[in-house]
Every structure is written in structure tokens, then in C-alpha cells.
Design an enzyme around this catalytic site. Structure first.
Site, PDB file in Angstrom:
ATOM      1  N   HIS A  79      34.043   2.484  37.427  1.00  0.00           N
ATOM      2  CA  HIS A  79      33.993   1.018  37.465  1.00  0.00           C
ATOM      3  C   HIS A  79      35.127   0.470  38.318  1.00  0.00           C
ATOM      4  O   HIS A  79      36.234   1.009  38.322  1.00  0.00           O
ATOM      5  CB  HIS A  79      34.012   0.421  36.057  1.00  0.00           C
ATOM      6  CG  HIS A  79      35.224   0.728  35.227  1.00  0.00           C
ATOM      7  ND1 HIS A  79      36.318  -0.095  35.191  1.00  0.00           N
ATOM      8  CD2 HIS A  79      35.514   1.761  34.406  1.00  0.00           C
ATOM      9  CE1 HIS A  79      37.223   0.406  34.359  1.00  0.00           C
ATOM     10  NE2 HIS A  79      36.764   1.535  33.874  1.00  0.00           N
ATOM     11  N   ASP A  81      36.325  -2.748  38.096  1.00  0.00           N
ATOM     12  CA  ASP A  81      37.130  -3.819  37.502  1.00  0.00           C
ATOM     13  C   ASP A  81      38.322  -3.261  36.728  1.00  0.00           C
ATOM     14  O   ASP A  81      38.336  -2.102  36.323  1.00  0.00           O
ATOM     15  CB  ASP A  81      36.282  -4.697  36.565  1.00  0.00           C
ATOM     16  CG  ASP A  81      35.746  -3.947  35.350  1.00  0.00           C
ATOM     17  OD1 ASP A  81      35.260  -2.815  35.512  1.00  0.00           O
ATOM     18  OD2 ASP A  81      35.831  -4.497  34.228  1.00  0.00           O
ATOM     19  N   ASP A 142      42.810   2.987  35.886  1.00  0.00           N
ATOM     20  CA  ASP A 142      41.571   2.751  35.144  1.00  0.00           C
ATOM     21  C   ASP A 142      40.855   1.589  35.801  1.00  0.00           C
ATOM     22  O   ASP A 142      41.201   0.436  35.571  1.00  0.00           O
ATOM     23  CB  ASP A 142      41.897   2.436  33.682  1.00  0.00           C
ATOM     24  CG  ASP A 142      40.657   2.148  32.857  1.00  0.00           C
ATOM     25  OD1 ASP A 142      39.554   2.413  33.339  1.00  0.00           O
ATOM     26  OD2 ASP A 142      40.812   1.661  31.717  1.00  0.00           O
ATOM     27  N   GLU A 176      32.995  -3.266  33.475  1.00  0.00           N
ATOM     28  CA  GLU A 176      32.983  -2.260  32.408  1.00  0.00           C
ATOM     29  C   GLU A 176      33.956  -2.645  31.304  1.00  0.00           C
ATOM     30  O   GLU A 176      33.677  -2.459  30.118  1.00  0.00           O
ATOM     31  CB  GLU A 176      33.358  -0.886  32.975  1.00  0.00           C
ATOM     32  CG  GLU A 176      33.156   0.268  32.004  1.00  0.00           C
ATOM     33  CD  GLU A 176      34.383   0.596  31.145  1.00  0.00           C
ATOM     34  OE1 GLU A 176      34.262   1.439  30.252  1.00  0.00           O
ATOM     35  OE2 GLU A 176      35.471   0.003  31.378  1.00  0.00           O
ATOM     36  N   GLU A 177      35.107  -3.196  31.701  1.00  0.00           N
ATOM     37  CA  GLU A 177      36.167  -3.486  30.731  1.00  0.00           C
ATOM     38  C   GLU A 177      35.780  -4.583  29.751  1.00  0.00           C
ATOM     39  O   GLU A 177      36.418  -4.752  28.721  1.00  0.00           O
ATOM     40  CB  GLU A 177      37.458  -3.876  31.455  1.00  0.00           C
ATOM     41  CG  GLU A 177      38.056  -2.763  32.324  1.00  0.00           C
ATOM     42  CD  GLU A 177      38.636  -1.619  31.512  1.00  0.00           C
ATOM     43  OE1 GLU A 177      38.571  -1.645  30.262  1.00  0.00           O
ATOM     44  OE2 GLU A 177      39.163  -0.684  32.141  1.00  0.00           O
ATOM     45  N   ASP A 199      36.207   8.492  34.296  1.00  0.00           N
ATOM     46  CA  ASP A 199      36.881   7.347  33.672  1.00  0.00           C
ATOM     47  C   ASP A 199      37.765   7.810  32.514  1.00  0.00           C
ATOM     48  O   ASP A 199      38.081   7.035  31.620  1.00  0.00           O
ATOM     49  CB  ASP A 199      35.814   6.343  33.183  1.00  0.00           C
ATOM     50  CG  ASP A 199      36.398   4.976  32.871  1.00  0.00           C
ATOM     51  OD1 ASP A 199      37.556   4.711  33.242  1.00  0.00           O
ATOM     52  OD2 ASP A 199      35.687   4.170  32.241  1.00  0.00           O
ATOM     53  N   HIS A 381      45.584  -0.063  30.977  1.00  0.00           N
ATOM     54  CA  HIS A 381      45.617  -1.485  30.618  1.00  0.00           C
ATOM     55  C   HIS A 381      47.036  -2.008  30.430  1.00  0.00           C
ATOM     56  O   HIS A 381      47.247  -2.988  29.740  1.00  0.00           O
ATOM     57  CB  HIS A 381      44.823  -1.772  29.319  1.00  0.00           C
ATOM     58  CG  HIS A 381      43.386  -1.355  29.387  1.00  0.00           C
ATOM     59  ND1 HIS A 381      42.459  -1.703  28.437  1.00  0.00           N
ATOM     60  CD2 HIS A 381      42.709  -0.627  30.313  1.00  0.00           C
ATOM     61  CE1 HIS A 381      41.272  -1.197  28.762  1.00  0.00           C
ATOM     62  NE2 HIS A 381      41.408  -0.527  29.895  1.00  0.00           N
TER      63      HIS A 381
HETATM   64 ZN   LIG Z   1      37.858   2.660  32.436  1.00  0.00          ZN
END
Ligand SMILES: [Zn+2]
Length: 410
Positions: A79, A81, A142, A176-177, A199, A381
Site C-alpha cells: 500500500h 498510504d 510502512d 490500507e491504513e 507489509d 506509524h
Molecule cells: Zn502497512
């Protein structure tokens, strides 16, 4: 064009692609398409002629087969994002070359320190080149590490026709997040038999299990009236909601569970005397365990309501995603080949489970079995996110070995 996984990663990380749960559009933020457009350009430049982005920002591309064998079509997915939890505007990746051990203090904010104590995996990184943010943003490993690894692997396949492989599909998703990663993916157009998300985290790890997940919304209607004349009549919905939350089991909460244990977790509460609402998420690795928790929850609600005969409630369960394991068990070769690929890339494979969901758990239950492979990224994150060049290269090698194995075994 710069072509290593590291160089690609540095290029992608600098582009702000944060998703936004408050937006109703897909992609939730237009800026995610900035990276998608760059990916299409780079994939076309590699010679992947069908590379394109759809209106939702999903990028599709094909590495055509170069073997006469009938090989299942394999897809690699990441992903674009980054998480809404921490800003992704103006990411300035920093490289610690030849890491010598010890804590890593981030340049842009001396208060931000990647500590060995919190990151035991750093012990395996001595001598490696470690990429971090400058401490003022997240890094976006990520999942841009996964994106870079897939494109770098595609380049190796294109430039080395001696590597025999079936049709390989590439898929890059948005949002995705915020749990919408595969909402708009066209599986028919993709045309893959099996897929792997890139991922995950620690090098060598393959994740084959995720939570099964539901959301529960409880709406309570009380009996409202003037507080001066309420004796024996008022039933305050706020008190009812509070009583329910108070009775949730303390030993089945995110803050008291780990490993394969599930939980009930209130995520939102709001209300007035007349009406109140509670939203919860329910998680378990086992679908039966999920149902047990929801039954327990409704028993609590019913029990509390007994003291409020004039009040009523509704109890609504919404499925979010399901453990991918049941689907993967039907095609054990998907994970077996991934483990063999990890071995051939020089690591000892470790099977893991995720206390969360992935695009892969959704894809698996949409009919595209899809475990999750490591990217090398850590501390997702957060401004303390990091990934090493060497682990990204191991992920690239794993992808290349994996497509070789699918061709060999066909
Ligand atoms: Zn991820």
C-alpha cells in the site's frame, strides 16, 4: 534511473501519502496519487507496458511470463498510504551508514531516540545502513519499503531473462491504513491465483494469521424527563451506557492481552439522557471465539437493561475482516514456497500472526489467498520508524526466489 530498493524507497518516502479516515472518497486523499503516478511512470520505464492507475489510485502492472510452463499467476501487493497517526508531510530520510550499535538520536528532534531497549532487532543490524526519519515525521517504511521492494524485484525479473517465471502481477493500493485498501480493487482485472502482501516487519517473517474482526454498535434509548419530577421514572441512557462499559471483562482488553488472546474494546461512547451509543471492536484469532465474545457482550447488555424496564437497545454486529488462516490452509503450498524462498534468500523463516488485519486478510476472503511477507521495517506509524538497506535487499531476494519456486514446481 536509480534502481536499488534503497534508492527507490528514499524517492517514495519523500512523497506525502497520508490517508484520512474522515474523508469519504477513495483515495481518501488526492496526494496518494502523486506516488501512484510516479510508480506508473517507473513501471512503464521498466517496460511493463500495461502499468496504469485506476480512478481510485490503485496501480496495476504485469511482468509477463517467460516460461512455457503453466504457472499460477502470482501477485505482489503493497500500500502507498501512510498512517493518519503521525504526520507524513516533508519526510526527510536519514541514513546511518555502517551502524555500530547503540541508540540512534534523530537529527530534527533530539527528543526522538530509537532505543536499543525498545528495538531489540537493532542488535542484528550491526554494520548495516539504517534509514530513519529526521524525527519530525514518520518514515513511511510502512509500506513504502514494500512498494520499493516489489518494484526493485520487478526490475531484476525484467533485466534477467534467465530467471524463469510465470505471469507476475503487481498491485499497489491506497487507504490500507484506514481499512479500505482493497475496497475498490478489481480482482477480475488483476487475474491472479495467489498473492503476497509485502507489509510485514522483521526479516524472515511470514505472517499467515490475522485477527478475525467485528465491530459492534449498541444504541440505548432511555426514558427522559424533567429531573425535578423524575423519581421512579427517569432512566438515564448515560448511566445505562456507563454500566455496560463498567461490566466489560478487564482480562479481555487490548491492554491486558497478547499473543493469540482476543479482546473486546470500546472505541467510542456518546450520549445524553434520552439516547446513548457505544461502539466496540471485537477481535479473536478464532471465529468461534469472536462469536463467544459477542454473546458475552450481549448478555451483559441484557443484564444491565433488566434494571431499566422502560428503556430499550439495539445491538448491531458488522463484520470487518476474517483470519486468513482458514483460506491459506486450503492451499498450503502458498506458505511453503514463501518459507523456501526466505531460506534461499539466506534467512531462517519464522511464521507469525498479526494482532490486526492486512489487505491480505480481506483479499484472502475475497477469493485471493494472500499471506504477508516481511519488508524489514520497524516501529511503524511513529517518528521512530526505521528500516535497513540490507533487510530491504533480503525482501527483494525473497520475491525473486519465490517467483522462481512457483515456476520450478509448476
Ligand atoms: Zn502497512
Amino acid at each position: 534511473m536509480n534502481s536499488t530498493a534503497l534508492e527507490r524507497f528514499l524517492r517514495y518516502a519523500a512523497i506525502d501519502t497520508q490517508s484520512d479516515p474522515r474523508s469519504a472518497t477513495q483515495p481518501s486523499t488526492g496526494k496518494q496519487k502523486d506516488l501512484c503516478r510516479l510508480l506508473v511512470e517507473e513501471l512503464l520505464a521498466l517496460g511493463l507496458e500495461d502499468a496504469h492507475m485506476d480512478e481510485h489510485g490503485n496501480v496495476y502492472a504485469t511482468v509477463p511470463a517467460n516460461t512455457g510452463k503453466r504457472v499460477p499467476v502470482i501477485c505482489f501487493c503493497s500500500h502507498v498510504d501512510t498512517a493518519p497517526d503521525y504526520t507524513g508531510t516533508g519526510v526527510k530520510p536519514q541514513i546511518v551508514r555502517g551502524y555500530k550499535g547503540g541508540d540512534i538520536r534523530l537529527k530534527g528532534d533530539p527528543g526522538q531516540v530509537i532505543r536499543v531497549r525498545d528495538n531489540p532487532e537493532l542488535a542484528d543490524q550491526i554494520g548495516n545502513d539504517i534509514v530513519t526519519s529526521d524525527g519530525t515525521t514518520l518514515l513511511g517504511a510502512d509500506d513504502k519499503a514494500g512498494v520499493a521492494e516489489i518494484v526493485a524485484a520487478a526490475q531484476i525479473l525484467v533485466e534477467n531473462p534467465g530467471i524463469r517465471h510465470g505471469t507476475v502481477k503487481l498491485l499497489f493500493t491506497t487507504d490500507e491504513e484506514i481499512g479500505r485498501g482493497v475496497d475498490k480493487v478489481d480482482l477480475k482485472k488483476l487475474g491472479a491465483d495467489f498473492a503476497y502482501t509485502m507489509d510485514g516487519s522483521t526479516a524472515g517473517t511470514i505472517e499467515t494469521e490475522t485477527f478475525s474482526a467485528d465491530r459492534v454498535d449498541i444504541a440505548i434509548t432511555g426514558v427522559a424527563m424533567h429531573p425535578g419530577f423524575a423519581k421512579g421514572k427517569m432512566e438515564n441512557a448515560i448511566r445505562i451506557a456507563a454500566a455496560i462499559v463498567d461490566r466489560l471483562p478487564k482480562n479481555a482488553a487490548p491492554e491486558t492481552t497478547e499473543g493469540k488472546q482476543g479482546f473486546l474494546h470500546p472505541t467510542d461512547i456518546s450520549g445524553a439522557m434520552e439516547k446513548a451509543r457505544i461502539s466496540l471492536i471485537v477481535r479473536d484469532f478464532d471465529d468461534a471465539g469472536l462469536v463467544d465474545k459477542e454473546t458475552m457482550l450481549e448478555t451483559i447488555v441484557r443484564d444491565v437493561m433488566k434494571d431499566y424496564p422502560g428503556s430499550s437497545y439495539t445491538f448491531k454486529v458488522t463484520e470487518q475482516y476474517r483470519n486468513m488462516k482458514a483460506v491459506l490452509d486450503r492451499n498450503p503450498e502458498i506458505v511453503e514456497y514463501a518459507m523456501e524462498a526466505v531460506r534461499r534468500a539466506g534467512m531462517e523463516p519464522v511464521l507469525g500472526s498479526i494482532r490486526g488485519g492486512t489487505d491480505g486478510s480481506r483479499l484472502s476472503h475475497m477469493g485471493l489467498p494472500c499471506p504477508n511477507i516481511f519488508t524489514g521495517g520497524h516501529a511503524f506509524h511513529s517518528p521512530l520508524e526505521w528500516v535497513s538497506r540490507q533487510d530491504m535487499e533480503k525482501a527483494v531476494a525473497t520475491i525473486v526466489e519465490l517467483v522462481k519456486i512457483w515456476e520450478e514446481r509448476a
